[in-house]
Design a protein around this motif. Structure first.
Motif, PDB file in Angstrom:
ATOM      1  N   LEU A  25       0.904  -1.215   0.079  1.00 16.84           N
ATOM      2  CA  LEU A  25       0.077  -0.054  -0.092  1.00 16.84           C
ATOM      3  C   LEU A  25       0.886   1.481   0.082  1.00 16.84           C
ATOM      4  O   LEU A  25       1.825   1.555   0.942  1.00 16.84           O
ATOM      5  N   LEU A  26       0.733   2.130  -0.947  1.00 20.11           N
ATOM      6  CA  LEU A  26       1.588   3.172  -1.214  1.00 20.11           C
ATOM      7  C   LEU A  26       0.715   4.482  -0.538  1.00 20.11           C
ATOM      8  O   LEU A  26      -0.458   4.668  -1.226  1.00 20.11           O
ATOM      9  N   ILE A  27       1.483   5.061   0.033  1.00 19.66           N
ATOM     10  CA  ILE A  27       0.414   6.112   0.864  1.00 19.66           C
ATOM     11  C   ILE A  27       1.094   7.550   0.460  1.00 19.66           C
ATOM     12  O   ILE A  27       2.214   8.060   0.817  1.00 19.66           O
ATOM     13  N   ASN A  28       0.371   8.424   0.001  1.00 23.27           N
ATOM     14  CA  ASN A  28       0.761   9.820  -0.165  1.00 23.27           C
ATOM     15  C   ASN A  28       0.171  10.703   0.819  1.00 23.27           C
ATOM     16  O   ASN A  28      -1.105  10.973   0.920  1.00 23.27           O
ATOM     17  N   TYR A  54      -0.657  21.274 -11.390  1.00 18.34           N
ATOM     18  CA  TYR A  54       0.450  21.100 -10.673  1.00 18.34           C
ATOM     19  C   TYR A  54       0.312  22.302  -9.757  1.00 18.34           C
ATOM     20  O   TYR A  54       1.262  23.347  -9.862  1.00 18.34           O
ATOM     21  N   VAL A  55      -0.801  22.735  -8.862  1.00 16.08           N
ATOM     22  CA  VAL A  55      -0.620  23.850  -7.936  1.00 16.08           C
ATOM     23  C   VAL A  55      -0.398  23.225  -6.456  1.00 16.08           C
ATOM     24  O   VAL A  55      -1.153  22.422  -5.949  1.00 16.08           O
ATOM     25  N   TYR A  56       0.615  23.556  -5.929  1.00 15.14           N
ATOM     26  CA  TYR A  56       1.105  23.248  -4.323  1.00 15.14           C
ATOM     27  C   TYR A  56      -0.292  23.412  -3.617  1.00 15.14           C
ATOM     28  O   TYR A  56      -0.624  24.498  -3.444  1.00 15.14           O
ATOM     29  N   PRO A  57      -0.719  22.454  -2.840  1.00 11.86           N
ATOM     30  CA  PRO A  57      -0.213  21.125  -2.733  1.00 11.86           C
ATOM     31  C   PRO A  57      -1.149  20.089  -3.432  1.00 11.86           C
ATOM     32  O   PRO A  57      -1.288  19.009  -2.928  1.00 11.86           O
ATOM     33  N   PHE A  58      -1.779  20.392  -4.556  1.00 19.67           N
ATOM     34  CA  PHE A  58      -2.757  19.429  -5.186  1.00 19.67           C
ATOM     35  C   PHE A  58      -2.097  18.792  -6.568  1.00 19.67           C
ATOM     36  O   PHE A  58      -2.643  18.288  -7.316  1.00 19.67           O
ATOM     37  N   GLU A  59      -0.775  18.680  -6.557  1.00 20.72           N
ATOM     38  CA  GLU A  59      -0.090  17.668  -7.401  1.00 20.72           C
ATOM     39  C   GLU A  59      -0.114  16.285  -7.386  1.00 20.72           C
ATOM     40  O   GLU A  59      -0.597  15.986  -6.263  1.00 20.72           O
ATOM     41  N   PRO A  60      -0.538  15.631  -8.412  1.00 23.57           N
ATOM     42  CA  PRO A  60      -0.894  14.029  -8.576  1.00 23.57           C
ATOM     43  C   PRO A  60       0.264  13.552  -8.060  1.00 23.57           C
ATOM     44  O   PRO A  60       1.259  13.884  -8.175  1.00 23.57           O
ATOM     45  N   PRO A  61       0.090  12.602  -7.261  1.00 16.68           N
ATOM     46  CA  PRO A  61       1.476  11.584  -6.852  1.00 16.68           C
ATOM     47  C   PRO A  61       2.068  10.739  -8.086  1.00 16.68           C
ATOM     48  O   PRO A  61       1.821   9.590  -7.975  1.00 16.68           O
ATOM     49  N   LEU A  62       2.851  11.662  -8.811  1.00 19.45           N
ATOM     50  CA  LEU A  62       3.252  10.831 -10.138  1.00 19.45           C
ATOM     51  C   LEU A  62       4.310   9.964  -9.732  1.00 19.45           C
ATOM     52  O   LEU A  62       4.301   8.991 -10.510  1.00 19.45           O
ATOM     53  N   GLY A  63       5.147  10.365  -8.861  1.00 23.77           N
ATOM     54  CA  GLY A  63       6.106   9.232  -8.447  1.00 23.77           C
ATOM     55  C   GLY A  63       5.713   7.970  -7.840  1.00 23.77           C
ATOM     56  O   GLY A  63       6.234   6.928  -8.440  1.00 23.77           O
ATOM     57  N   ALA A  68       4.016   2.399  -8.686  1.00 20.50           N
ATOM     58  CA  ALA A  68       2.914   1.378  -8.702  1.00 20.50           C
ATOM     59  C   ALA A  68       2.841   0.676 -10.167  1.00 20.50           C
ATOM     60  O   ALA A  68       2.413  -0.490 -10.263  1.00 20.50           O
ATOM     61  N   ALA A  69       2.898   1.538 -11.125  1.00 20.68           N
ATOM     62  CA  ALA A  69       2.667   0.996 -12.856  1.00 20.68           C
ATOM     63  C   ALA A  69       4.005  -0.125 -12.805  1.00 20.68           C
ATOM     64  O   ALA A  69       3.819  -1.185 -13.432  1.00 20.68           O
ATOM     65  N   TYR A  70       5.058   0.161 -12.374  1.00 14.75           N
ATOM     66  CA  TYR A  70       6.317  -0.688 -12.597  1.00 14.75           C
ATOM     67  C   TYR A  70       5.974  -2.006 -11.892  1.00 14.75           C
ATOM     68  O   TYR A  70       6.204  -3.286 -12.333  1.00 14.75           O
ATOM     69  N   LEU A  71       5.612  -1.995 -10.458  1.00 17.55           N
ATOM     70  CA  LEU A  71       5.344  -3.219  -9.595  1.00 17.55           C
ATOM     71  C   LEU A  71       4.194  -3.787 -10.079  1.00 17.55           C
ATOM     72  O   LEU A  71       4.109  -5.168 -10.144  1.00 17.55           O
ATOM     73  N   LYS A  72       2.926  -3.310 -10.865  1.00 17.01           N
ATOM     74  CA  LYS A  72       2.097  -4.035 -11.217  1.00 17.01           C
ATOM     75  C   LYS A  72       2.651  -4.707 -12.436  1.00 17.01           C
ATOM     76  O   LYS A  72       1.922  -5.873 -12.637  1.00 17.01           O
ATOM     77  N   ASN A  73       3.344  -4.180 -13.249  1.00 16.26           N
ATOM     78  CA  ASN A  73       3.975  -4.817 -14.452  1.00 16.26           C
ATOM     79  C   ASN A  73       4.824  -6.347 -14.007  1.00 16.26           C
ATOM     80  O   ASN A  73       4.790  -7.160 -14.724  1.00 16.26           O
ATOM     81  N   LYS A  74       5.381  -5.874 -12.710  1.00 13.32           N
ATOM     82  CA  LYS A  74       5.974  -7.276 -12.279  1.00 13.32           C
ATOM     83  C   LYS A  74       5.248  -8.181 -11.348  1.00 13.32           C
ATOM     84  O   LYS A  74       5.592  -8.944 -10.560  1.00 13.32           O
ATOM     85  N   GLU A  75       3.785  -7.935 -11.424  1.00 15.53           N
ATOM     86  CA  GLU A  75       2.930  -8.720 -10.946  1.00 15.53           C
ATOM     87  C   GLU A  75       3.004  -8.653  -9.579  1.00 15.53           C
ATOM     88  O   GLU A  75       2.420  -9.565  -8.540  1.00 15.53           O
ATOM     89  N   ILE A  76       3.321  -7.500  -8.988  1.00 17.99           N
ATOM     90  CA  ILE A  76       2.902  -7.183  -7.428  1.00 17.99           C
ATOM     91  C   ILE A  76       1.921  -6.567  -7.268  1.00 17.99           C
ATOM     92  O   ILE A  76       1.785  -5.262  -7.834  1.00 17.99           O
ATOM     93  N   ASN A  77       1.057  -6.969  -6.219  1.00 17.78           N
ATOM     94  CA  ASN A  77      -0.331  -6.190  -6.234  1.00 17.78           C
ATOM     95  C   ASN A  77      -0.391  -4.993  -5.380  1.00 17.78           C
ATOM     96  O   ASN A  77       0.318  -5.218  -4.267  1.00 17.78           O
ATOM     97  N   CYS A  78      -0.384  -3.801  -5.962  1.00 16.61           N
ATOM     98  CA  CYS A  78      -0.251  -2.600  -4.909  1.00 16.61           C
ATOM     99  C   CYS A  78      -1.354  -1.448  -5.214  1.00 16.61           C
ATOM    100  O   CYS A  78      -2.133  -1.917  -6.432  1.00 16.61           O
ATOM    101  N   LYS A  79      -1.380  -0.729  -4.370  1.00 15.00           N
ATOM    102  CA  LYS A  79      -2.625   0.327  -4.443  1.00 15.00           C
ATOM    103  C   LYS A  79      -2.078   1.414  -3.857  1.00 15.00           C
ATOM    104  O   LYS A  79      -1.195   1.601  -2.952  1.00 15.00           O
ATOM    105  N   ILE A  80      -2.708   2.598  -4.420  1.00 11.96           N
ATOM    106  CA  ILE A  80      -2.075   4.018  -3.870  1.00 11.96           C
ATOM    107  C   ILE A  80      -3.197   4.535  -3.110  1.00 11.96           C
ATOM    108  O   ILE A  80      -4.578   4.541  -3.674  1.00 11.96           O
ATOM    109  N   VAL A  81      -3.034   5.124  -1.984  1.00 14.60           N
ATOM    110  CA  VAL A  81      -3.904   5.859  -1.212  1.00 14.60           C
ATOM    111  C   VAL A  81      -3.441   7.612  -1.372  1.00 14.60           C
ATOM    112  O   VAL A  81      -2.335   7.843  -0.506  1.00 14.60           O
ATOM    113  N   ASP A  82      -4.073   8.249  -1.908  1.00 14.39           N
ATOM    114  CA  ASP A  82      -3.823   9.578  -2.022  1.00 14.39           C
ATOM    115  C   ASP A  82      -4.404  10.521  -1.003  1.00 14.39           C
ATOM    116  O   ASP A  82      -5.466  10.978  -1.200  1.00 14.39           O
TER     117      ASP A  82
END
Length: 107
Positions: A25-28, A54-63, A68-82
């Motif tokens: 679980l990735l938490i922003n 991109y107005v602080y602090p409303f930037e989407p968590p692109l990192g 998450a996209a990389y990990l899902k490509n490696k079949e690692i189940n992950c989720k982002i909580v913003d």
């Protein structure tokens, strides 16, 4: 002990459980308390409506999204909580942690 099954997804042919166990679980975290964030959002709304995401602090968590996209490509189940973008308070985060039951948490 397993969580009770709610229904079966006909397209993926896999069971969907009431509690979703995920690997990561990735938490922003939020920069401001949700109420303060809502006030700031209203003051910057004209910029956001004009397409400036991109107005602080409303930037989407692109990192986190890239990770998450990389990990899902490696079949690692992950989720982002913003927490910042969705104005999630700590009580709600607590409920999400119980719901997703992650093996690991990343901030």
């Amino acid at each position: 002990m397993h969580a009770p099954k709610v229904h079966v997804n006909k397209w993926k042919k896999e069971s969907i459980n009431f509690f979703m166990m995920i690997d990561l679980l990735l938490i922003n975290p939020y920069f401001f308390q949700p109420e303060e964030s809502k006030k700031r959002y209203e003051s910057y709304l004209h910029w956001i409506k004009a397409g400036n995401m991109y107005v602080y602090p409303f930037e989407p968590p692109l990192g986190l999204a890239s990770l998450a996209a990389y990990l899902k490509n490696k079949e690692i189940n992950c989720k982002i909580v913003d927490m910042q973008g969705d104005w999630i308070e700590l009580k709600e985060l607590e409920q999400l942690l119980l719901k997703y039951n992650p093996k690991f948490i990343g901030l």
